[in-house]
Enzyme design. Structure first.
Site, PDB file in Angstrom:
ATOM      1  CE1 TYR A 170      70.646  15.798 -52.345  1.00 23.11           C
ATOM      2  CE2 TYR A 170      72.133  14.233 -51.344  1.00 23.11           C
ATOM      3  CZ  TYR A 170      71.882  15.491 -51.840  1.00 23.11           C
ATOM      4  OH  TYR A 170      72.871  16.433 -51.824  1.00 23.11           O
TER       5      TYR A 170
ATOM      6  CE  LYS B  77      68.356  29.212 -45.472  1.00 22.57           C
ATOM      7  NZ  LYS B  77      69.394  30.230 -45.299  1.00 22.57           N
TER       8      LYS B  77
ATOM      9  CG  ASP C  33      72.598  30.674 -44.248  1.00 24.56           C
ATOM     10  OD1 ASP C  33      72.315  29.999 -43.238  1.00 24.56           O
ATOM     11  OD2 ASP C  33      71.992  31.726 -44.536  1.00 24.56           O
TER      12      ASP C  33
ATOM     13  CG  ASP D 204      76.186  15.564 -50.867  1.00 22.61           C
ATOM     14  OD1 ASP D 204      77.390  15.266 -50.869  1.00 22.61           O
ATOM     15  OD2 ASP D 204      75.462  15.474 -51.872  1.00 22.61           O
TER      16      ASP D 204
ATOM     17  CG  ASP E 219      82.443  16.540 -50.503  1.00 23.22           C
ATOM     18  OD1 ASP E 219      82.580  15.514 -49.803  1.00 23.22           O
ATOM     19  OD2 ASP E 219      82.332  16.509 -51.738  1.00 23.22           O
TER      20      ASP E 219
END
Ligand code: NAD
Length: 356
Positions: A138, A188, A220, A244, A248
């Protein structure tokens, strides 16, 4: 305890008023709480043509902690980007170096049927997602758009320095020490070099925390495990982008956006505390918003900035008691429960607090 109160827009002032009642009740019990209110978001723009007015920033800087309501509203949607309400929030995070975002996902047994998952999978869920907030793809440079071989190309850069990984990992281990002493680091590392370094550094920090059981999981798989068997987790630590998405996902396991608090901390545990929901313009001014996420944010503030787990437990216990009495705002109402408004919910928590 110097607390800045930034209510913001929409339901912000309604829910903040209930959290203030709770702080006032604690003050009359002897806690030395000082508060100062200031405008932020759309309210900041209305007052000073700036979503983070200079005066608000200095009050936030001078405080030990900030209680934040929510910002945003349709009337601000057409403003230029730098003037939009959410810039107030983003700039506060940046100005105060709030790099550690703590998002608990707790499902009170009384609300188990609010989840879209089967109650037996989520009842009693209590996990903490820790997301790094100031680095990763980001913020990485270079980023942008360019022309490559005659077509448009967009690009971003994922990167983490070891010092950034180390400080968020430390918060992860510290948080696990205060809870169930299990930490799952999500990355990852099978594909990304950034993640290989992430895993290495987390393993190094782990040596200082032999009491914490550390595991690693690919993002994942973590996304799957969160809906398959979410109670296997205690604390999850992860980077900005994975966090992020996963935070959620985890919050939706509980099915009740009006119940979930969050904290964003700096290196000295100064923090900004806020509900995860937005300003809910559709119900603003109607007196029906659920103030519990904001009240629980104040509880997190007691635990993380002021190191008063006892006070946090008292507030959280009061919320649990009120739910146990069958009191519900509309967003969490079910058959057989008593539907109440924002102010009554605040009053019920204050009254439960008095008996604890
Ligand atoms: P939202 O979270 O404001 O609302 C989503 C839905 O949940 C709405 O139906 C709303 O009524 C309901 N809801 C939210 N909080 C509730 C509460 N405490 N009690 C009962 N119901 C509640 O998200 P949105 O509608 O996508 O966004 C509305 C505005 O909020 C936008 O301007 C958005 O940019 C802003 N926003 C701000 C923040 C923040 O301040 N941190 C976060 C998300 C969205």
């Amino acid at each position: 305890m110097k607390i800045a109160l930034l209510a913001g827009d929409g339901i912000g002032s309604e829910i903040m008023a209930q959290a203030i009642k709770v702080l006032e009740a604690l003050r009359s019990d002897g806690l030395r709480i000082e508060t100062e209110a200031a405008a932020v978001g759309g309210a900041g723009y209305d007052a000073a043509r700036d979503p983070l007015p200079e005066g608000t920033l200095s009050i936030a800087r001078a405080a030990d902690a900030i209680l934040f309501g929510a910002v945003g509203g349709p009337q601000y949607d057409t403003l230029p980007r730098a003037m939009r309400p959410e810039q107030g929030l983003l700039r506060l995070r940046k100005e105060l170096s709030l790099f550690a975002n703590l998002r608990p996902a707790v499902l009170y047994p009384e609300l188990a049927s609010a989840s879209s998952l089967k109650p037996e999978i989520v009842a009693g869920l209590d996990i903490m997602i820790l997301r790094e907030l100031t680095g990763d793809i980001y913020f990485g440079q270079p980023r942008g758009r360019r022309e490559t071989e005659g077509e448009r190309e967009g690009f971003d850069t994922m990167k983490y320095r070891e010092s950034e990984i180390r400080r968020i990992a430390r918060v992860g281990f510290d948080t696990a020490m205060k809870r169930g002493r299990r930490l799952c680091s999500v990355d990852k590392a099978n594909v990304l070099d950034t993640s290989i370094l992430w895993r290495e550094v987390v393993n190094e920090v782990a040596r200082d925390f032999p009491q914490v059981e550390l595991s690693h999981m690919y993002v994942d798989n973590a996304a799957m495990q969160l809906v398959r068997a979410p109670r296997q987790f205690d604390v999850i630590v992860t980077g900005n982008m994975f966090g992020d998405i996963l935070s959620d996902e985890a919050s939706m396991l509980t099915g009740s956006i009006g119940m979930l608090p969050s904290a964003s901390l700096d290196a000295a545990n100064k923090g900004m505390y806020e509900p995860i929901h937005g300003s809910a313009p559709d119900i603003a001014g109607k007196g029906v918003a659920n103030p519990l996420a904001t009240i629980l944010s104040a509880a997190m503030m007691m635990r993380h900035t002021f190191d008063r787990a006892d006070v946090a437990d008292r507030i959280e216990g009061a919320v649990r008691q009120v739910l146990g009495q069958g009191l519900r705002t509309s967003d969490i109402w079910q058959d057989g429960m008593r539907r109440i408004g924002t102010v009554e919910m605040g009053d019920a928590v204050v009254s439960a607090l008095a008996h604890r």
